[in-house]
Design an enzyme around this catalytic site. Sequence first.
Site, PDB file in Angstrom:
ATOM      1  N   SER B 152       0.837  -1.189   0.000  1.00  0.00           N
ATOM      2  CA  SER B 152       0.000   0.000   0.000  1.00  0.00           C
ATOM      3  C   SER B 152       0.884   1.255   0.000  1.00  0.00           C
ATOM      4  CB  SER B 152      -0.939  -0.064   1.212  1.00  0.00           C
ATOM      5  OG  SER B 152      -2.022   0.799   1.053  1.00  0.00           O
ATOM      6  N   ARG B 221     -12.047   6.694   9.134  1.00  0.00           N
ATOM      7  CA  ARG B 221     -11.511   5.342   9.245  1.00  0.00           C
ATOM      8  C   ARG B 221     -12.504   4.290   8.770  1.00  0.00           C
ATOM      9  NH1 ARG B 221      -6.734   2.965   8.813  1.00  0.00           N
ATOM     10  NH2 ARG B 221      -6.514   1.099  10.100  1.00  0.00           N
ATOM     11  N   ASP B 314      -8.460  -7.037  -4.560  1.00  0.00           N
ATOM     12  CA  ASP B 314      -8.088  -5.694  -4.082  1.00  0.00           C
ATOM     13  C   ASP B 314      -8.626  -4.665  -5.061  1.00  0.00           C
ATOM     14  OD1 ASP B 314      -6.902  -3.345  -3.235  1.00  0.00           O
ATOM     15  OD2 ASP B 314      -4.886  -4.171  -3.084  1.00  0.00           O
ATOM     16  N   HIS B 347      -7.919  -5.413  -0.222  1.00  0.00           N
ATOM     17  CA  HIS B 347      -6.622  -4.770  -0.003  1.00  0.00           C
ATOM     18  C   HIS B 347      -5.936  -5.300   1.263  1.00  0.00           C
ATOM     19  CE1 HIS B 347      -3.562  -1.797  -0.559  1.00  0.00           C
ATOM     20  NE2 HIS B 347      -3.817  -1.192   0.572  1.00  0.00           N
ATOM     21  N   ASP B 348      -6.731  -5.674   2.259  1.00  0.00           N
ATOM     22  CA  ASP B 348      -6.189  -6.261   3.495  1.00  0.00           C
ATOM     23  C   ASP B 348      -5.349  -7.506   3.230  1.00  0.00           C
ATOM     24  OD1 ASP B 348      -6.951  -4.542   5.493  1.00  0.00           O
ATOM     25  OD2 ASP B 348      -8.827  -5.584   5.949  1.00  0.00           O
TER      26      ASP B 348
END
EC number: 2.3.1.31
Lengths: 372, 372
Positions: B152, B221, B314, B347-348
Site C-alpha cells: 500500500s 476510518r 483488491d 486490499h487487506d
Amino acid sequence: MTDKSSVGVVETQYFTFAELTLESGEKFGPITIAYETYGTLNAEKSNAILILHAFSGDAHAAGFHEGDKKPGWWDDMIGPDKAFDTSQYFVVCSNVLGGCKGSTGPSSINPATQKPYGLAFPLIAIEDMVACQKRLIDHLGIAQLLSVAGGSMGGMQVLGWLTMFPDMLRSAIPIATTIKHSPQQIAFNEVGRQAIMADPHWNSGDYYDGTPPAKGLAVARMIGHITYMSDASMEEKFGRQRKHTDEPFKFTTDFEVEGYLNYRGDAFVKRFDANSYLYISKAMDHFDASNGKPFQKAISGLNAKLLVLAFESDWLYPAYQSQEIVKACKRAGLEATYCQIDSTYGHDAFLLEVDEETHLISHFLKRVFQND
Amino acid sequence: MTDKSSVGVVETQYFTFAELTLESGEKFGPITIAYETYGTLNAEKSNAILILHAFSGDAHAAGFHEGDKKPGWWDDMIGPDKAFDTSQYFVVCSNVLGGCKGSTGPSSINPATQKPYGLAFPLIAIEDMVACQKRLIDHLGIAQLLSVAGGSMGGMQVLGWLTMFPDMLRSAIPIATTIKHSPQQIAFNEVGRQAIMADPHWNSGDYYDGTPPAKGLAVARMIGHITYMSDASMEEKFGRQRKHTDEPFKFTTDFEVEGYLNYRGDAFVKRFDANSYLYISKAMDHFDASNGKPFQKAISGLNAKLLVLAFESDWLYPAYQSQEIVKACKRAGLEATYCQIDSTYGHDAFLLEVDEETHLISHFLKRVFQND
C-alpha cells in the site's frame, strides 16, 4: 418547451390518505404522496406505467416545472417517442414515503405537535413506500399497471411490487438493483449515516428550527458519489487534473475530483433533508424482497414479464445481484430477459445509458402492451 | 515469547537529525525518526532489509513491546524462518515523517512555539518520508540494502526508493500499490479528510489542548475499512447478520457489519492523530513515482530486481496498477517478477495472505542474497 420530445410544463400533484399500517405494525397517518403524471390514461386504463425513483429522487421525473430550465430527473427516458413513450403510455411517478420532496417524511409537520417529525417519524420499509404507491394507483382508478420500472432503490420498489401486488403488474423493469443489500452496500450507507449523526447540528434529528447538519450530509453525499461512479469513469472525467486555487489553506481541494465531490456534496445539502437520508437509507439496508425466503418462492406462479438491466462497471449494485433476480425468475417460471449493458459509467449508468436503455425498454413495453 | 518464530521483546529507538530540505523546497527540522531493528547486521553489512509501513502503520513491525500481548503489525512475516527471516537478515522498520508513532509529525512539539505543530507542520511528500529513511540507513552505516519492501503506501515508498536512491538497492518488493493514485483513490482520501475537517473539534488542526475530532476521524476510518475489504470478504465475515442491541435509538447499528465499522472507527481514534491523517493522505494523493514522466524512464538502467505482488480482490489498489509497475520495469530492462495472488480479502490481503507471500518473498530474497 417547443421540444417535441418533451412532456412540456408539468405540475406536481398531491394525494393524501388517512392512515397506513406500516411493516413494523405501527399505524401511521395522515400521509401525503407527491406525484406527477405524463401522457394520457387510455379508456381501458391499460397503459399506465409507474416509475419509481432512486435514493434521492423525487416525483418530478420528466418535463419542466414552470420557469425551470432543468427538466425532471429521467426526462431523457420519459416523453413522446422516448423509452417510456408518453404518446402511448400514461406515466406516473411519486416521491417516496420518508422523502423530502412533497411526500410525508421526517421534515413534514407532525399534526400532533405542529412541529416537524424529526425522529418521531416512524421507521419505514421499502414495502411501506410501495404500499403508498398502491394507494395512489387505486386513487387514480388503475386496476393493473402495464409496468413498474426503476433503477437502484427504484428497482427495490419494483421487486416490492412484484411480491406485494403481483396481480396488478403485467410487467416489471428492475434496473441496477438487488434483492437485498450486501454488507458492503450496508457499510457505505452506514458511514453516510454516521457522518450525518457526527455533525453536532444534527442534534438527534431536531434541527429544523436551526442550522441543519450540512457538513455531515455533504460528507455522506460525497461517499455516495464515489460509489455511483466507476474507477474508469472517474479516470475519464478527472484524471489527476489539478484545480487552480488561490486559497492558502493546505487541505483545500486541489484535484478536480475533490472539487467535484465537494460541489456535489454542497449542492445536495440544498435539496435534501438529513433525516430523510437516515430513514430512507435504513429502509434500503433492511429490505429483503422475499423476507429471508428464497425470492423465487415469493414470485412463483406470477404472470408478469421482467426486463432486468445491469451495467458492467456498476460496482455498487454489481451485475451478479441482477443475475440473482433473473435466476430466481427462471426457477419460478417467469419470463425474464436479462441485459448487461457495456458501460463505464458505474452505477450512474442507469441515468446515463439512455440509448441502450431506450432500445431495450421501448421494445419490451411494446411487446407487453400489444400482447393484450 | 518462547515462540521460536518470534523476534521476542523489542524496543523502539529514535534517530534525530537537524534538517531536511523537503520536496516543497522548504527546510524543516529537527526531525526525529522512530525505528526498530530485528536480527543482526552481518559483517559485510549486506543483509539489511528496510520494511515500509502503510498509511496508519508504525515502526513496530515485529515482536513484542515489554508487557504487550499483541505483536507488531507484520509479525507474521518478520522473524526467524519467516518471509523476512531474521536469522539471516537484518530488518529495519521506521515510522514515517508526518506520523504520530514517534516520528516527527503534526502532533510533535514545534521547538519555535513549544506547542504541537498542528497545521504549522509543513506539507510533506512520500519522497520526504523516503529521504528520512535514507538518513536513518546512513546513520546505521548501511551502504546498500538487500531489499526494500512494503504494501500500500509502503509500496509507494518502495517506488520512491527506486527512483531516488537506486544505487542503494539490490532489490525491491512493492506490494498492492501504485505508481500514482487514481481519482477514485484520491476521492476516498478526500472524503476522509472532509469528514475530519467537518468535525468542529478539529478546529483548524488546533485541538491538542482540548477534545480531538474523534467523530470525524472515526468516520474517515470507517470509509477506509470498507475499501480495505472486498464485497466477498464482507459477505463471508458478516453477511446480513444482525446484532442484538438493547439501545432504543433508531439509527444505532443493527447489522454486524455496522458494529464492526463503528468499532474499528472508535479504536482508530485512540491510536491515531487526525492531523497525521490529513498530511499523510495528502502525501499519498500527490505522489507520482516519476513526477509525471513515464516511470520506465525514471528506473531505466537500474540493477535492482523487483518482486511485484497484487491481489485479485483488491479494488482499492487494483491489480492493473501493479501490472503498470511491472510493464514499466520490463520496458526499462529491469528484472521484475509479477505475482497476482488469488485472495478474497481485498486490499487487506497484503497483511493476511501470509503463506503465499512468505513463499514468494523468501525465495526471492534468497536468490538476491545468494547472487552476491
